[in-house]
Design a protein around this motif. Sequence first.
Motif, PDB file in Angstrom:
ATOM      1  N   TYR A  80     -61.173  73.835  19.759  1.00  0.00           N
ATOM      2  CA  TYR A  80     -61.592  75.237  20.297  1.00  0.00           C
ATOM      3  C   TYR A  80     -63.266  74.914  20.480  1.00  0.00           C
ATOM      4  CZ  TYR A  80     -57.614  78.043  19.025  1.00  0.00           C
ATOM      5  OH  TYR A  80     -56.413  78.748  19.024  1.00  0.00           O
TER       6      TYR A  80
ATOM      7  N   ASN B 182     -63.641  78.004  13.784  1.00  0.00           N
ATOM      8  CA  ASN B 182     -64.490  77.560  14.647  1.00  0.00           C
ATOM      9  C   ASN B 182     -65.539  78.462  14.943  1.00  0.00           C
ATOM     10  OD1 ASN B 182     -62.397  75.463  14.711  1.00  0.00           O
ATOM     11  ND2 ASN B 182     -63.336  74.714  16.534  1.00  0.00           N
ATOM     12  N   ARG B 183     -64.904  79.848  15.277  1.00  0.00           N
ATOM     13  CA  ARG B 183     -65.919  80.990  15.847  1.00  0.00           C
ATOM     14  C   ARG B 183     -67.140  81.152  14.602  1.00  0.00           C
ATOM     15  NH1 ARG B 183     -62.492  85.240  15.297  1.00  0.00           N
ATOM     16  NH2 ARG B 183     -61.630  84.511  17.353  1.00  0.00           N
TER      17      ARG B 183
ATOM     18  N   GLN C  69     -63.010  74.108  24.202  1.00  0.00           N
ATOM     19  CA  GLN C  69     -62.425  75.265  25.016  1.00  0.00           C
ATOM     20  C   GLN C  69     -63.381  76.302  25.502  1.00  0.00           C
ATOM     21  OE1 GLN C  69     -59.225  74.333  26.056  1.00  0.00           O
ATOM     22  NE2 GLN C  69     -58.314  76.366  25.755  1.00  0.00           N
ATOM     23  N   ASN C  70     -64.352  76.470  24.164  1.00  0.00           N
ATOM     24  CA  ASN C  70     -65.682  77.514  24.514  1.00  0.00           C
ATOM     25  C   ASN C  70     -66.742  76.873  25.061  1.00  0.00           C
ATOM     26  OD1 ASN C  70     -63.901  79.522  23.641  1.00  0.00           O
ATOM     27  ND2 ASN C  70     -64.455  79.131  21.318  1.00  0.00           N
TER      28      ASN C  70
ATOM     29  N   LYS D 183     -58.937  78.852  15.198  1.00  0.00           N
ATOM     30  CA  LYS D 183     -60.005  79.556  16.108  1.00  0.00           C
ATOM     31  C   LYS D 183     -60.911  80.288  15.327  1.00  0.00           C
ATOM     32  CE  LYS D 183     -57.903  82.158  19.140  1.00  0.00           C
ATOM     33  NZ  LYS D 183     -57.251  83.449  19.757  1.00  0.00           N
ATOM     34  N   GLU D 184     -60.563  81.158  14.035  1.00  0.00           N
ATOM     35  CA  GLU D 184     -61.379  81.908  13.182  1.00  0.00           C
ATOM     36  C   GLU D 184     -62.619  80.943  12.607  1.00  0.00           C
ATOM     37  OE1 GLU D 184     -57.638  84.033  13.586  1.00  0.00           O
ATOM     38  OE2 GLU D 184     -58.091  81.899  13.405  1.00  0.00           O
TER      39      GLU D 184
ATOM     40  N   SER E  38     -54.227  78.318  26.878  1.00  0.00           N
ATOM     41  CA  SER E  38     -54.439  79.429  26.160  1.00  0.00           C
ATOM     42  C   SER E  38     -53.152  79.618  25.300  1.00  0.00           C
ATOM     43  CB  SER E  38     -54.790  80.740  27.052  1.00  0.00           C
ATOM     44  OG  SER E  38     -53.753  80.959  27.577  1.00  0.00           O
ATOM     45  N   GLU E  39     -53.329  80.556  24.289  1.00  0.00           N
ATOM     46  CA  GLU E  39     -52.441  80.787  23.305  1.00  0.00           C
ATOM     47  C   GLU E  39     -51.149  81.482  23.964  1.00  0.00           C
ATOM     48  OE1 GLU E  39     -56.030  80.655  20.488  1.00  0.00           O
ATOM     49  OE2 GLU E  39     -55.454  81.280  22.464  1.00  0.00           O
TER      50      GLU E  39
ATOM     51  N   SER F 200     -54.504  82.232  16.174  1.00  0.00           N
ATOM     52  CA  SER F 200     -54.713  81.019  16.533  1.00  0.00           C
ATOM     53  C   SER F 200     -53.511  79.834  16.523  1.00  0.00           C
ATOM     54  CB  SER F 200     -55.704  80.320  15.001  1.00  0.00           C
ATOM     55  OG  SER F 200     -56.083  79.130  15.210  1.00  0.00           O
TER      56      SER F 200
ATOM     57  N   LEU G 287     -52.040  72.306  17.672  1.00  0.00           N
ATOM     58  CA  LEU G 287     -53.164  71.554  18.219  1.00  0.00           C
ATOM     59  C   LEU G 287     -52.839  69.952  18.173  1.00  0.00           C
ATOM     60  CD1 LEU G 287     -55.792  73.889  16.266  1.00  0.00           C
ATOM     61  CD2 LEU G 287     -55.230  73.776  18.773  1.00  0.00           C
TER      62      LEU G 287
END
Length: 642
Positions: free
Chosen positions: A399, A369-370, A402-403, A366-367, A80-81, A31, A37
């Motif tokens: 994120y 948000n997922r 982004q998604n 990231k985790e 992207s990362e 992430s 960020l």
Amino acid sequence: MRKPLEKENIIFASIILIAFFMRIWNYGSWSFTHDELGAFVRLDYSSFSELIAQGIRDHDTHPAFTQLFIFLWEKMFGLSEASIRFPFILAGTGSVALLFYIAKKWFGLTAAYLSSLSLAILEFPVLYSQLARPYSFGLFFSLLTVWCWTRFLFESDHKVYRKAVYYGIATALCMLTHYFAFFFAMIIALTGFFFLKKETWKPYLLSGIIAIAVFLPHISVSLHQFSMGGIGEWLAKPGRDFLWKYILYGLNDSPLVVITIAIISMLSVLIYHLDISFSKFQAICVAWFLLPFLAGYYYSVEINPVLQYSVLIFSFPFLLLFLFSFFKEYKEKFNNLSYASLGIVLLFSTVIEKNFYKREDFGVFKEINRAVAEFQKKYGGENITTVLNTSSKDIFDFYFQQNNELIKFDFYAGDDSSYVADMLKKVDECETPYFIYGWSNFRSPYEIPEIIKRKYPCIIYDEQHFNSQITLFGKDDTCRRDTIFLATTGFENTSPLFSFDTTGIDTVQMHSGKHSLNIKPKDKYCITLRKTAKQLFKTNSCISISAWVYTKEKFDAQLVMDIGQPTGKRDWQAKLLPKFIKNAGQWQQIFATFELPTNAYPDDEVKIHLWNPGKNSFYLDDVTISSFTDSRYDPYAPSFRK
């Protein structure tokens, strides 16, 4: 038999390949960090002038170069990362090459091999080469400045003005990348005055004029940034042992690495002692390593805390240079054994001992948000209340955007003084069957999960990361928290657990039942509970206190826990309560959670009391002190990537 130049090229190429693969391995899979960020959410401006004014001047503490670079790079290669971090990987690898050439020029090939190999593998420079932040570029430009400075002062006078131009540009790049790199460049420039010759004064001054001219448009931005006060609001002052801890950190915090480097360095002194004389470059290494630390330490202690390990990375290579500066070239077997031993130990330490490629070093986003997206999809967004906490809502939105996910959540900043009071009200008014709480890289008071668990005792899912966490709470009659300690009083009867002035028991106002405790200005300690640490704390690390207060005037009371031996040193903690009282003339709840100090003993006395330093008048009712087996929190526990 290989020629010396061929052998040198093979070893140099091997070190550069090691440096590159150490940095690029797995670099795009984890992430973005909070600081990365924080930079990315300051890219979306309609004009270049807005980017400078709002994205850099008003909301950044660094010079403009890195933010401008990311702005342009993102336009070409996306956000992207892997794409954003790649140029920082290259800069970190380039730093290893520059250190090799500097070391070779100053001390010879062996010192160059050992110092560049260390910079290639140690986790400190590897980690900060993987971040899309100013550190990798700042390190590269700092070493580029040293290389240009060295060529200008210590090579022949051929093309001296061209070298001065290169040196001036490199210095300007340091100045535009990070303020500690700026300071380091100034140290380099001042050092140069000790080595000037009659014919190099003018071109040396020209290099300074070039650096100043390039930086001149940035001065107004820098002055505004300095006026904002820096990061002292959350960064503590450094302790007296900061330098020693920093050196250990730079050497992987590993006794194996420290001992190996110490042995190699001491053996080089013993073996080459007849040829050793303390040179100007060794003095420069010591001065350049120490001066940024000393300046940062003084500024942090006397003015405003700014000193962190990361800001000293620009001078870190000169510690390595000094440690290996005593090597000479003619003991080839010893030198080859040193290369091999150092390389093997450093690789083992970084990859295996420190578990570098699996360990989390920063809070994740990231985790979190997922998980939020998956929970809202599984249980229905209308059935879940979602609260996320970090420094800015835009950071958690990143994120999701982004998604292309439309995720509804309530945002709170953990450093808001009203945060606990607002969350207490939020949870009490919440009617959904599920509750998500996520936070990352920001203050998350222990009160928050304790407040949530009072209404949502079931933990359906919990994913803890380093300095970050996502938890799904639920309601279920079968869920019960295992109680370690519980004491409560509504002042209907006297309680053996609490001590207070019983003459204050009143029937004029009450939250429940028929009585409350009337607190008068003379009541300094309104109510007190005394127990030993082992009675309140077992598997838990926290204890919580809640109560109801009714007041028509200013309320300055504090909940306090102090712990220790009755006649010895005591640890004292206090929680301010005014933010809980939002409306005069109403019963309102107060809440606080205290953590057991790490130096506490089981038989230490614990006193928890409501302190009335403002000599206020108010009513108190329904006091509860509780601790549970799951009241244990460790946000900085080691965590590994899934």
